[in-house]
Motif scaffolding. Structure first.
Motif, mmCIF file in Angstrom:
data_model
loop_
_atom_site.group_PDB
_atom_site.id
_atom_site.type_symbol
_atom_site.label_atom_id
_atom_site.label_comp_id
_atom_site.label_asym_id
_atom_site.label_seq_id
_atom_site.Cartn_x
_atom_site.Cartn_y
_atom_site.Cartn_z
ATOM 1 N N GLY A 60 0.830 -1.203 0.000
ATOM 2 C CA GLY A 60 0.000 0.000 0.000
ATOM 3 C C GLY A 60 0.867 1.256 0.000
ATOM 4 O O GLY A 60 0.508 2.267 -0.607
ATOM 5 N N SER A 61 1.992 1.170 0.684
ATOM 6 C CA SER A 61 2.911 2.317 0.707
ATOM 7 C C SER A 61 3.408 2.627 -0.703
ATOM 8 O O SER A 61 3.464 3.791 -1.113
ATOM 9 C CB SER A 61 4.127 2.013 1.599
ATOM 10 O OG SER A 61 3.710 1.651 2.882
ATOM 11 N N ASP A 175 -6.459 7.388 -0.092
ATOM 12 C CA ASP A 175 -5.752 6.362 0.662
ATOM 13 C C ASP A 175 -6.823 5.446 1.247
ATOM 14 O O ASP A 175 -7.387 5.707 2.314
ATOM 15 C CB ASP A 175 -4.886 6.973 1.759
ATOM 16 C CG ASP A 175 -4.069 5.912 2.497
ATOM 17 O OD1 ASP A 175 -4.465 4.728 2.439
ATOM 18 O OD2 ASP A 175 -3.062 6.262 3.134
ATOM 19 N N GLN A 178 -7.249 1.095 4.350
ATOM 20 C CA GLN A 178 -8.031 0.447 5.415
ATOM 21 C C GLN A 178 -9.488 0.258 5.019
ATOM 22 O O GLN A 178 -10.304 -0.105 5.866
ATOM 23 C CB GLN A 178 -7.965 1.310 6.691
ATOM 24 C CG GLN A 178 -6.553 1.483 7.215
ATOM 25 C CD GLN A 178 -6.495 2.277 8.521
ATOM 26 O OE1 GLN A 178 -7.503 2.570 9.142
ATOM 27 N NE2 GLN A 178 -5.292 2.624 8.939
ATOM 28 N N SER A 199 -4.163 -1.438 0.336
ATOM 29 C CA SER A 199 -3.117 -2.251 0.963
ATOM 30 C C SER A 199 -3.683 -3.645 1.211
ATOM 31 O O SER A 199 -4.839 -3.791 1.609
ATOM 32 C CB SER A 199 -2.712 -1.641 2.301
ATOM 33 O OG SER A 199 -1.985 -2.581 3.075
ATOM 34 N N LYS A 204 -5.377 -5.950 7.036
ATOM 35 C CA LYS A 204 -6.436 -5.240 6.312
ATOM 36 C C LYS A 204 -7.638 -6.167 6.082
ATOM 37 O O LYS A 204 -7.546 -7.379 6.225
ATOM 38 C CB LYS A 204 -5.899 -4.734 4.968
ATOM 39 C CG LYS A 204 -4.684 -3.829 5.117
ATOM 40 C CD LYS A 204 -4.979 -2.608 5.972
ATOM 41 C CE LYS A 204 -3.912 -1.551 5.896
ATOM 42 N NZ LYS A 204 -3.093 -1.419 7.103
HETATM 43 C C1 LIG Z 1 -3.910 4.475 6.020
HETATM 44 C C2 LIG Z 1 -2.808 3.613 5.490
HETATM 45 N N1 LIG Z 1 -2.098 4.043 4.436
HETATM 46 C C3 LIG Z 1 -1.111 3.309 3.895
HETATM 47 C C4 LIG Z 1 -0.788 2.078 4.419
HETATM 48 C C5 LIG Z 1 0.390 1.361 3.838
HETATM 49 O O1 LIG Z 1 0.106 0.077 3.415
HETATM 50 P P1 LIG Z 1 1.218 -1.063 3.455
HETATM 51 O O2 LIG Z 1 1.410 -1.476 4.866
HETATM 52 O O3 LIG Z 1 0.618 -2.148 2.605
HETATM 53 O O4 LIG Z 1 2.445 -0.512 2.850
HETATM 54 C C6 LIG Z 1 -1.512 1.572 5.499
HETATM 55 C C7 LIG Z 1 -1.290 0.234 6.078
HETATM 56 O O5 LIG Z 1 -0.412 -0.182 6.689
HETATM 57 C C8 LIG Z 1 -2.528 2.371 6.062
HETATM 58 O O6 LIG Z 1 -3.228 1.951 7.130
#
Ligand SMILES: Cc1ncc(COP(=O)(O)O)c(C=O)c1O
Length: 386
Positions: A60-61, A175, A178, A199, A204
């Protein structure tokens, strides 16, 4: 912990045979990175969210980073977002040399306060005649991007956000990490803004067996850019018109996620039933606030977050009874050491700061039992009213 804040074991057990079969077929096919399995998941997620395209990425990042790269965000930009989110939202902005402009949250939803966004644009920005965009008066940067976050499984106020964005020529990156499955006025999270980020981290609502993420959009050009950026900017292979990154989704994850996607709505209904029961039981409890689904919102309760002004003592009490909890998030982003150079102080975003000191996520997962739920609510009442 007798009752963990998240227990994936019963959910995996319920679908283990189907998952193992899917994993076997990936192992037999030996196409481990992207490939047909990922393409099938992309099709399914695009159709589920109501987006034209979905692009599988490594997390997700990375979805956020790639979405911003595809929009051309860089060191001339300031990006509006919330200080009350997971670090990745703002990490992506800063990694591109852009500046986050924080706007406080609404206490009712924990999501960005659109009225304050409008005020910030009106008072803190001025029109840039050459681009037709807004420019931040303080930093001199262009304000042409915004990242609302759908915290805990409920969308931000997307109708108002999209109206404001249209008025000021702002691209909206949702974003939705969640909030896969959440809806705002009948539209699914990830399909409302110009581009959405998901993500598949195991906590999740749709989680893999490791990291994974996806970008959703109905904009053909943005989708194509994201597809190119995730493979080092190459198209055709080994020819690079731009510099991208390596952020590909694995077929093993896609196989697990394709099974999960079939059950996502069922799991969301189970979460919503737990949320209903928690709220029914806790709503009259002294000095506790329960989360609310606002009008027009279909909340999928990735987290069930209560508020208490004795949060830390309550947490300790629950921990001592073997009940898991989590604090999402203990320090708002404008107060993080790595963003000290931006120059914010304690008190700048009072609602985010108050949420950080009061919020407590209690056990929430589809296969929570009625008995576990009752143990949790009884313990909270015992502490608050005892
Ligand atoms: C609001 C939010 N944005 C971005 C992310 C990033 O996702 P990831 O952990 O898959 O990199 C997360 C989750 O961890 C998140 O809760």
């Amino acid at each position: 912990m007798k009752i963990p804040v998240l227990d994936l074991k019963p959910q995996i057990a319920a679908h283990r045979a189907e998952i193992m079969e899917a994993l076997d077929s990936v192992i037999d096919a030996t196409h481990f990175v992207l490939g047909p399995e990922v393409a099938e998941l992309e099709k399914a997620v695009a159709s589920y969210t109501g987006s034209k395209h979905a692009i599988g990425v490594a997390s997700g990042s990375d979805a956020l980073l790639i979405a911003l790269m595809a929009l051309g965000v860089g060191s001339d930009d300031a990006v509006i977002t919330t200080p009350y989110t997971f670090f990745a939202t703002v990490g992506a902005i800063c990694r591109l040399g852009a500046l986050p402009i924080f706007v406080d949250i609404r206490p009712s939803s924990f999501n960005i306060d659109v009225d304050l966004v409008a005020e910030r644009l009106k008072k803190g920005c001025e029109p840039d005649p050459s681009s037709g965009l807004l420019r931040d008066k303080v930093s001199g940067r262009l304000v042409r991007t915004m990242i609302p976050v759908h915290l805990y499984g409920q969308c931000a106020d997307m109708n108002a956000i999209m109206a404001l964005a249209q008025q000021h020529n702002i691209s909206v990156v949702e974003d939705a990490a969640q909030a896969l499955g959440a809806q705002c006025n009948g539209m699914r999270a990830g399909s409302i803004g110009h581009i959405g980020c998901l993500s598949f981290y195991p906590t999740k609502n749709l989680g893999g067996f490791g990291d994974g993420g996806m970008i959703t959009t109905s904009d053909d050009a943005l989708a194509e850019k994201c597809r190119i950026i995730r493979v080092h900017g190459s198209k055709p292979k080994y020819y690079h018109a731009i510099v991208g990154i390596n952020s590909r989704l694995d077929a093993i994850q896609a196989a697990v996620l394709r099974v999960g996607l079939k059950y996502l709505d069922q799991w969301a209904s189970m979460r919503r039933e737990h949320a209903r029961a928690y709220t029914e039981s806790l709503k009259e409890t002294r000095d506790i606030s329960v989360p609310v689904a606002l009008p027009g919102q279909h909340h999928v309760f990735n987290q069930y977050v209560i508020r208490s002004n004795r949060r830390d003592a309550l947490r300790k009490f629950l921990t001592d009874k073997g009940i898991g909890t989590e604090i999402y998030y203990p320090l708002p982003l404008h107060m993080q050491q790595c963003f000290a150079h931006i120059g914010h102080n304690k008190g700048d975003f009072p609602e985010a700061e108050r949420a950080a000191s009061e919020s407590l996520a209690i056990p929430m997962f589809p296969y929570l039992t009625i008995e576990q739920r009752t143990t949790v609510t009884n313990a909270i009442k015992e502490f608050q009213e005892g």
